[in-house]
Design a protein around this motif. Structure first.
Motif, PDB file in Angstrom:
ATOM      1  N   LEU A 117       0.808  -1.164  -0.118  1.00 54.26           N
ATOM      2  CA  LEU A 117      -0.078  -0.082  -0.033  1.00 54.26           C
ATOM      3  C   LEU A 117       1.063   1.298   0.034  1.00 54.26           C
ATOM      4  O   LEU A 117       0.706   2.283  -0.680  1.00 54.26           O
ATOM      5  N   HIS A 118       1.890   1.134   0.760  1.00 53.63           N
ATOM      6  CA  HIS A 118       2.653   2.276   0.810  1.00 53.63           C
ATOM      7  C   HIS A 118       3.737   2.592  -0.390  1.00 53.63           C
ATOM      8  O   HIS A 118       3.791   3.564  -0.855  1.00 53.63           O
ATOM      9  N   MET A 119       4.155   1.330  -1.011  1.00 52.06           N
ATOM     10  CA  MET A 119       5.092   1.476  -2.164  1.00 52.06           C
ATOM     11  C   MET A 119       4.184   1.987  -3.266  1.00 52.06           C
ATOM     12  O   MET A 119       4.658   2.602  -4.033  1.00 52.06           O
ATOM     13  N   SER A 134      -9.308   5.065  -9.632  1.00 53.34           N
ATOM     14  CA  SER A 134      -9.265   5.471 -11.172  1.00 53.34           C
ATOM     15  C   SER A 134      -8.690   4.171 -11.604  1.00 53.34           C
ATOM     16  O   SER A 134      -8.023   3.081 -10.867  1.00 53.34           O
ATOM     17  N   GLY A 135      -8.626   4.052 -12.851  1.00 54.71           N
ATOM     18  CA  GLY A 135      -8.026   2.858 -13.579  1.00 54.71           C
ATOM     19  C   GLY A 135      -6.604   2.689 -13.245  1.00 54.71           C
ATOM     20  O   GLY A 135      -6.259   1.349 -12.950  1.00 54.71           O
ATOM     21  N   GLY A 136      -5.905   3.747 -12.977  1.00 52.32           N
ATOM     22  CA  GLY A 136      -4.612   3.475 -12.897  1.00 52.32           C
ATOM     23  C   GLY A 136      -4.230   3.127 -11.321  1.00 52.32           C
ATOM     24  O   GLY A 136      -3.257   2.137 -11.023  1.00 52.32           O
ATOM     25  N   MET A 137      -4.914   3.521 -10.576  1.00 50.29           N
ATOM     26  CA  MET A 137      -4.927   3.063  -9.008  1.00 50.29           C
ATOM     27  C   MET A 137      -5.275   1.517  -9.020  1.00 50.29           C
ATOM     28  O   MET A 137      -4.828   0.842  -8.258  1.00 50.29           O
ATOM     29  N   ALA A 138      -6.403   1.126  -9.802  1.00 47.61           N
ATOM     30  CA  ALA A 138      -6.836  -0.181  -9.772  1.00 47.61           C
ATOM     31  C   ALA A 138      -5.610  -1.232 -10.218  1.00 47.61           C
ATOM     32  O   ALA A 138      -5.508  -2.183  -9.907  1.00 47.61           O
ATOM     33  N   GLN A 139      -5.128  -0.736 -11.309  1.00 47.22           N
ATOM     34  CA  GLN A 139      -3.780  -1.421 -11.800  1.00 47.22           C
ATOM     35  C   GLN A 139      -2.606  -1.717 -10.737  1.00 47.22           C
ATOM     36  O   GLN A 139      -2.123  -2.756 -10.649  1.00 47.22           O
ATOM     37  N   ARG A 140      -2.665  -0.688  -9.934  1.00 47.44           N
ATOM     38  CA  ARG A 140      -1.488  -0.785  -8.906  1.00 47.44           C
ATOM     39  C   ARG A 140      -2.046  -1.685  -7.828  1.00 47.44           C
ATOM     40  O   ARG A 140      -1.343  -2.311  -7.083  1.00 47.44           O
ATOM     41  N   VAL A 141      -3.347  -1.626  -7.511  1.00 46.53           N
ATOM     42  CA  VAL A 141      -4.278  -2.760  -6.424  1.00 46.53           C
ATOM     43  C   VAL A 141      -3.608  -4.204  -7.082  1.00 46.53           C
ATOM     44  O   VAL A 141      -3.218  -4.921  -6.436  1.00 46.53           O
ATOM     45  N   SER A 142      -3.859  -4.149  -8.483  1.00 50.94           N
ATOM     46  CA  SER A 142      -3.656  -5.582  -9.091  1.00 50.94           C
ATOM     47  C   SER A 142      -2.207  -5.816  -8.824  1.00 50.94           C
ATOM     48  O   SER A 142      -1.962  -7.339  -8.390  1.00 50.94           O
ATOM     49  N   LEU A 143      -1.374  -5.053  -8.926  1.00 50.95           N
ATOM     50  CA  LEU A 143      -0.012  -5.348  -8.803  1.00 50.95           C
ATOM     51  C   LEU A 143       0.439  -5.687  -7.568  1.00 50.95           C
ATOM     52  O   LEU A 143       0.986  -6.871  -7.249  1.00 50.95           O
ATOM     53  N   GLY A 144      -0.122  -4.786  -6.701  1.00 47.41           N
ATOM     54  CA  GLY A 144       0.228  -5.150  -5.151  1.00 47.41           C
ATOM     55  C   GLY A 144      -0.233  -6.394  -4.719  1.00 47.41           C
ATOM     56  O   GLY A 144       0.410  -7.175  -3.927  1.00 47.41           O
ATOM     57  N   ARG A 145      -1.583  -6.927  -5.217  1.00 39.83           N
ATOM     58  CA  ARG A 145      -1.822  -8.344  -4.803  1.00 39.83           C
ATOM     59  C   ARG A 145      -0.930  -9.294  -5.335  1.00 39.83           C
ATOM     60  O   ARG A 145      -0.737 -10.261  -4.547  1.00 39.83           O
ATOM     61  N   ASN A 167      -0.376   8.309 -16.622  1.00 39.90           N
ATOM     62  CA  ASN A 167      -0.692   7.086 -15.669  1.00 39.90           C
ATOM     63  C   ASN A 167       0.486   5.872 -16.387  1.00 39.90           C
ATOM     64  O   ASN A 167       1.084   5.127 -15.491  1.00 39.90           O
ATOM     65  N   ARG A 168       0.395   5.760 -17.672  1.00 43.83           N
ATOM     66  CA  ARG A 168       1.123   4.789 -18.299  1.00 43.83           C
ATOM     67  C   ARG A 168       2.727   4.830 -17.718  1.00 43.83           C
ATOM     68  O   ARG A 168       3.385   3.834 -17.444  1.00 43.83           O
ATOM     69  N   ARG A 169       3.277   5.965 -18.071  1.00 40.26           N
ATOM     70  CA  ARG A 169       4.816   6.221 -17.673  1.00 40.26           C
ATOM     71  C   ARG A 169       5.019   6.123 -16.362  1.00 40.26           C
ATOM     72  O   ARG A 169       6.128   5.517 -15.970  1.00 40.26           O
ATOM     73  N   LYS A 170       4.062   6.461 -15.333  1.00 39.83           N
ATOM     74  CA  LYS A 170       4.260   6.474 -13.933  1.00 39.83           C
ATOM     75  C   LYS A 170       4.341   5.110 -13.507  1.00 39.83           C
ATOM     76  O   LYS A 170       5.207   4.544 -12.868  1.00 39.83           O
ATOM     77  N   LEU A 171       3.485   4.000 -14.116  1.00 40.16           N
ATOM     78  CA  LEU A 171       3.510   2.728 -13.695  1.00 40.16           C
ATOM     79  C   LEU A 171       4.623   2.065 -14.256  1.00 40.16           C
ATOM     80  O   LEU A 171       5.191   1.172 -13.770  1.00 40.16           O
ATOM     81  N   GLN A 172       4.932   2.455 -15.459  1.00 37.89           N
ATOM     82  CA  GLN A 172       6.381   1.721 -16.013  1.00 37.89           C
ATOM     83  C   GLN A 172       7.349   2.058 -15.147  1.00 37.89           C
ATOM     84  O   GLN A 172       8.227   1.080 -15.036  1.00 37.89           O
ATOM     85  N   ASN A 173       7.641   3.272 -14.821  1.00 40.87           N
ATOM     86  CA  ASN A 173       8.677   3.549 -13.542  1.00 40.87           C
ATOM     87  C   ASN A 173       8.342   2.621 -12.173  1.00 40.87           C
ATOM     88  O   ASN A 173       9.416   2.214 -11.707  1.00 40.87           O
ATOM     89  N   GLU A 174       7.187   2.521 -11.966  1.00 40.49           N
ATOM     90  CA  GLU A 174       7.025   1.638 -10.762  1.00 40.49           C
ATOM     91  C   GLU A 174       7.337   0.244 -11.060  1.00 40.49           C
ATOM     92  O   GLU A 174       7.760  -0.480 -10.009  1.00 40.49           O
ATOM     93  N   ASN A 177      10.906   0.057 -10.573  1.00 40.80           N
ATOM     94  CA  ASN A 177      11.473   0.104  -9.289  1.00 40.80           C
ATOM     95  C   ASN A 177      11.103  -1.325  -8.517  1.00 40.80           C
ATOM     96  O   ASN A 177      12.020  -1.759  -7.725  1.00 40.80           O
ATOM     97  N   ILE A 178      10.054  -1.885  -8.886  1.00 40.63           N
ATOM     98  CA  ILE A 178       9.846  -3.093  -8.206  1.00 40.63           C
ATOM     99  C   ILE A 178      11.182  -4.330  -8.794  1.00 40.63           C
ATOM    100  O   ILE A 178      11.500  -5.010  -7.808  1.00 40.63           O
ATOM    101  N   PHE A 179      11.319  -3.988 -10.064  1.00 38.48           N
ATOM    102  CA  PHE A 179      12.343  -4.947 -10.473  1.00 38.48           C
ATOM    103  C   PHE A 179      13.786  -4.675  -9.809  1.00 38.48           C
ATOM    104  O   PHE A 179      14.684  -5.547  -9.147  1.00 38.48           O
ATOM    105  N   ILE A 180      14.195  -3.372  -9.414  1.00 41.44           N
ATOM    106  CA  ILE A 180      15.341  -2.839  -8.958  1.00 41.44           C
ATOM    107  C   ILE A 180      15.215  -3.347  -7.556  1.00 41.44           C
ATOM    108  O   ILE A 180      16.298  -3.563  -7.024  1.00 41.44           O
ATOM    109  N   LYS A 181      14.195  -2.974  -6.789  1.00 42.42           N
ATOM    110  CA  LYS A 181      14.258  -3.282  -5.377  1.00 42.42           C
ATOM    111  C   LYS A 181      14.003  -4.748  -4.766  1.00 42.42           C
ATOM    112  O   LYS A 181      14.223  -4.953  -3.607  1.00 42.42           O
ATOM    113  N   ASN A 182      13.366  -5.640  -5.513  1.00 38.58           N
ATOM    114  CA  ASN A 182      12.699  -6.604  -5.163  1.00 38.58           C
ATOM    115  C   ASN A 182      13.343  -8.141  -5.816  1.00 38.58           C
ATOM    116  O   ASN A 182      12.805  -9.002  -5.365  1.00 38.58           O
ATOM    117  N   ASP A 183      14.345  -7.641  -6.608  1.00 36.83           N
ATOM    118  CA  ASP A 183      15.070  -9.129  -7.114  1.00 36.83           C
ATOM    119  C   ASP A 183      13.978  -9.908  -7.594  1.00 36.83           C
ATOM    120  O   ASP A 183      14.179 -11.212  -7.422  1.00 36.83           O
TER     121      ASP A 183
END
Length: 247
Positions: A117-119, A134-145, A167-174, A177-183
């Motif tokens: 939720l914080h990430m 929003s749709g972008g937030m919903a996709q973040r929830v899906s990724l968080g799940r 929102n596309r570029r923002k989520l691309q960067n997220e 970030n997942i790749f870099i931080k979570n191996d």
């Protein structure tokens, strides 16, 4: 340490008494901790490949193996679809926690859900329902799940296709970030060549169900899409789809 090895993979669908070849002799090796993008025209076999990898579709022939160097037999694979596929009767927090439904340790579940939720900047929306975000937030929830499930390999099937450019570029960067931080090992399917180059360490080009190119991306994150090197790599990939010759 995981390595995904695909050898001579074929998939044939029987449609109206006709055999349609969706995948043809696919050979791929994806190393532990790689972020690989797969690009191709609609109908080239991208989604079929992901569905086979996560067990939603059966292969016709060929081999797929996850090789572990640390004797970890978990081999968990998670998938993020183009649509968030959230349960409308559950809150954001509850949707994220759904992948942990078998975990009886409530404190552990709460800690893990709070982390994502914080990430993804969703703390203030934990009690909101899917219809209220929003749709972008919903996709973040899906990724968080998916991240709460903690898979070794994450499959992404055009997860940003329905989003606006911002929102596309923002989520691309997220995702980066997942790749870099979570191996994590990430296999990201898209029909957007610029997105493939922006995210991937390698870009796999699929055409008519076959791998026709495997292009390394020797660029650091985060990438300037207007740089000469970026544009040249993008052009190299686009050349695969021009004329009759596949490069």
């Amino acid at each position: 340490m995981k390595k995904l090895v695909i050898k001579n993979l074929h998939k044939i669908f029987n449609i109206e008494n006709k055999k349609v070849k969706a995948l043809n002799n696919v050979d791929l090796s994806i190393g532990d901790g790689e972020i690989v993008t797969i690009v191709g025209r609609s109908g080239c076999g991208k989604t079929t490949l992901l569905r086979i990898l996560c067990g939603l579709e059966q292969k016709t022939s060929g081999d797929m193996e996850i090789i572990s160097k640390d004797n970890n037999k978990s081999n968990k694979i998670g998938i993020v679809f183009q649509e968030p596929r959230l349960m409308p009767w559950l809150t954001v927090e509850e949707n994220m926690a759904f992948s942990l439904i078998k975990n009886k340790n409530k404190d552990e579940v709460r800690t893990k859900v709070n982390k994502y939720l914080h990430m993804f900047g969703l703390e203030n929306f934990r009690n909101a329902y899917p219809a209220q975000i929003s749709g972008g937030m919903a996709q973040r929830v899906s990724l968080g799940r998916t991240m709460c499930y903690d898979p070794e390999i994450i499959l992404m099937d055009e997860p940003l296709g329905a989003l606006d450019a911002f929102n596309r570029r923002k989520l691309q960067n997220e995702f980066i970030n997942i790749f870099i931080k979570n191996d994590k090992t990430i296999i990201f399917v898209t029909h957007d060549v610029e997105e493939a180059v922006y995210i991937g360490q390698r870009v796999i080009v699929l055409e008519n169900g076959s791998v026709v190119n495997d292009i390394p991306i020797p660029l650091d994150y985060y990438r300037d899409v207007t740089s000469i090197r970026f544009v040249k790599i993008k052009e190299k990939i686009l050349n695969n789809f021009r004329g009759n010759n596949i490069g």
